[in-house]
Design a protein around this motif. Structure first.
Motif, PDB file in Angstrom:
ATOM      1  N   PHE A   5     -23.721  23.003 161.166  1.00 19.07           N
ATOM      2  CA  PHE A   5     -24.607  23.994 160.641  1.00 19.07           C
ATOM      3  C   PHE A   5     -26.136  23.353 160.355  1.00 19.07           C
ATOM      4  CE2 PHE A   5     -26.624  25.769 156.607  1.00 19.07           C
ATOM      5  CZ  PHE A   5     -26.765  27.155 157.117  1.00 19.07           C
ATOM      6  N   LEU A   6     -25.934  22.204 160.045  1.00 17.66           N
ATOM      7  CA  LEU A   6     -27.261  21.567 159.831  1.00 17.66           C
ATOM      8  C   LEU A   6     -27.993  21.403 160.905  1.00 17.66           C
ATOM      9  CD1 LEU A   6     -26.486  18.958 157.181  1.00 17.66           C
ATOM     10  CD2 LEU A   6     -27.466  21.165 156.929  1.00 17.66           C
ATOM     11  N   SER A  10     -31.624  22.682 162.568  1.00 13.70           N
ATOM     12  CA  SER A  10     -32.524  21.801 163.168  1.00 13.70           C
ATOM     13  C   SER A  10     -32.887  22.406 164.599  1.00 13.70           C
ATOM     14  CB  SER A  10     -32.058  20.505 163.378  1.00 13.70           C
ATOM     15  OG  SER A  10     -32.838  19.544 164.034  1.00 13.70           O
ATOM     16  N   ASP A  11     -32.077  22.958 165.405  1.00 16.52           N
ATOM     17  CA  ASP A  11     -32.411  23.372 166.677  1.00 16.52           C
ATOM     18  C   ASP A  11     -33.077  24.829 166.604  1.00 16.52           C
ATOM     19  OD1 ASP A  11     -31.200  21.139 167.610  1.00 16.52           O
ATOM     20  OD2 ASP A  11     -29.116  22.342 168.146  1.00 16.52           O
ATOM     21  N   GLY A  12     -32.981  25.373 165.437  1.00 14.53           N
ATOM     22  CA  GLY A  12     -33.846  26.720 165.380  1.00 14.53           C
ATOM     23  C   GLY A  12     -32.898  27.855 165.724  1.00 14.53           C
ATOM     24  N   VAL A  13     -31.581  27.437 165.707  1.00 14.42           N
ATOM     25  CA  VAL A  13     -30.694  28.801 166.187  1.00 14.42           C
ATOM     26  C   VAL A  13     -30.783  29.850 165.354  1.00 14.42           C
ATOM     27  CG1 VAL A  13     -28.143  29.292 166.422  1.00 14.42           C
ATOM     28  CG2 VAL A  13     -28.979  27.147 167.049  1.00 14.42           C
ATOM     29  N   GLU A  14     -31.287  29.537 164.042  1.00 13.44           N
ATOM     30  CA  GLU A  14     -31.334  30.896 162.982  1.00 13.44           C
ATOM     31  C   GLU A  14     -32.479  31.524 163.037  1.00 13.44           C
ATOM     32  OE1 GLU A  14     -28.863  31.651 160.927  1.00 13.44           O
ATOM     33  OE2 GLU A  14     -27.911  30.238 162.221  1.00 13.44           O
ATOM     34  N   ASN A  15     -33.439  31.124 164.204  1.00 13.76           N
ATOM     35  CA  ASN A  15     -34.630  32.004 164.303  1.00 13.76           C
ATOM     36  C   ASN A  15     -34.322  32.959 165.258  1.00 13.76           C
ATOM     37  OD1 ASN A  15     -36.782  30.699 163.153  1.00 13.76           O
ATOM     38  ND2 ASN A  15     -36.843  29.220 164.425  1.00 13.76           N
ATOM     39  N   GLY A  16     -35.056  34.080 165.224  1.00 13.21           N
ATOM     40  CA  GLY A  16     -34.862  35.282 166.303  1.00 13.21           C
ATOM     41  C   GLY A  16     -35.840  35.196 167.211  1.00 13.21           C
ATOM     42  N   VAL A  17     -36.003  36.269 168.029  1.00 10.23           N
ATOM     43  CA  VAL A  17     -36.716  36.270 169.228  1.00 10.23           C
ATOM     44  C   VAL A  17     -38.045  36.140 168.940  1.00 10.23           C
ATOM     45  CG1 VAL A  17     -37.162  37.594 171.499  1.00 10.23           C
ATOM     46  CG2 VAL A  17     -34.662  37.400 170.485  1.00 10.23           C
ATOM     47  N   ASP A  18     -38.993  35.564 169.419  1.00 10.56           N
ATOM     48  CA  ASP A  18     -40.320  35.385 169.044  1.00 10.56           C
ATOM     49  C   ASP A  18     -41.022  36.537 169.659  1.00 10.56           C
ATOM     50  OD1 ASP A  18     -42.804  34.321 168.128  1.00 10.56           O
ATOM     51  OD2 ASP A  18     -43.197  33.271 169.994  1.00 10.56           O
ATOM     52  N   LEU A  19     -41.843  37.176 168.697  1.00  8.24           N
ATOM     53  CA  LEU A  19     -42.968  38.225 169.189  1.00  8.24           C
ATOM     54  C   LEU A  19     -44.360  37.801 169.451  1.00  8.24           C
ATOM     55  CD1 LEU A  19     -41.268  40.957 166.911  1.00  8.24           C
ATOM     56  CD2 LEU A  19     -40.553  40.569 169.231  1.00  8.24           C
ATOM     57  N   GLY A  20     -44.515  36.522 169.269  1.00  7.73           N
ATOM     58  CA  GLY A  20     -46.153  36.179 169.014  1.00  7.73           C
ATOM     59  C   GLY A  20     -46.900  36.450 170.101  1.00  7.73           C
TER      60      GLY A  20
END
Length: 235
Positions: A5-6, A10-20
């Motif tokens: 989980f940690l 660290s790998d950014g798995v909990e981030n969604g698809v970037d809309l920037g």
């Protein structure tokens, strides 16, 4: 709390698809979509339902165009299901967006496209936008028009396009609850809640990004405060 989980954090798995941003403009600078919004919400996550609410003609469909551009740039395939707008409305929005954001041409407007009153330069840019759109969006973006908010049809179309064609994001446009404040029929709210839960269930079942527009009741226009009646039945 496991090491895996940690590591995911660290790998950014909990981030969604970037809309920037979307791609590059002739190797100069990225096309800005919604960098601040994307940073604030950590992108759009698969398996979630995301709603934008606004009054009629406030620009909800136009708002979603930028979101869709960001999603497709990151490899998502987007299905649009609309009971509100026709395909040509979205096509016009895409042409204006590409003209402004990609080709840095600021004179092309929706009014010009609808009326046909375009200069030779306008027409030349429209052809460039057409080529860019057809070259880059084929097989990645699909529009389906339906006559009303029939969730059985919506469920069928989502299931078919997700399982057979690999679509990973769906925009449903539009939920409506536009009636006057004297209306005592709570069935409208109950139906709205059930339909939104149906979309959320599909998002989780198929692990897709679900998006939806909600048209706010016109009698609330201009009101700048919340009270208990706004919260009743999750209005």
């Amino acid at each position: 709390i496991t090491d895996n989980f940690l590591q995911d954090l660290s790998d950014g798995v909990e981030n969604g698809v970037d809309l920037g941003v979307r791609g590059n403009v002739k190797k100069k600078e990225p096309i800005r979509c919604f960098p601040f919004l994307s940073s604030s919400i950590s992108g759009l996550m698969h398996g979630t339902t995301n709603v934008v609410a606004g009054f009629s003609s406030s620009g909800k469909s136009s708002f979603w165009i930028t979101i869709i551009m960001g999603l497709i740039d990151k490899g998502e395939k987007v299905l649009i299901i609309s009971n509100e707008q026709k395909a040509k409305v979205f096509k016009i929005n895409f042409l204006v967006w590409l003209s402004y954001k990609y080709f840095r041409y600021y004179s092309l407007t929706k009014k010009k496209l609808i009326s046909g009153e375009m200069s030779d330069e306008d027409k030349a840019v429209v052809k460039k936008c057409q080529k860019y759109f057809n070259d880059n969006f084929k097989g990645k973006l699909k529009f389906i028009g339906i006559p009303d908010t029939d969730m059985s049809i919506v469920k069928k179309k989502v299931r078919q396009n997700v399982l057979q064609w690999g679509y990973s994001a769906v925009l449903f446009d539009t939920f409506k609850a536009d009636f006057n404040s004297s209306d005592k029929n709570e069935n409208t709210w109950i139906s709205l809640i059930k339909d939104s839960r149906t979309l959320d269930t599909m998002a989780k079942k198929y692990d897709i990004i679900m998006m939806a527009s909600v048209q706010l009741a016109s009698h609330m226009m201009g009101r700048l405060w919340l009270s208990a009646d706004c919260l009743s039945q999750s209005k």
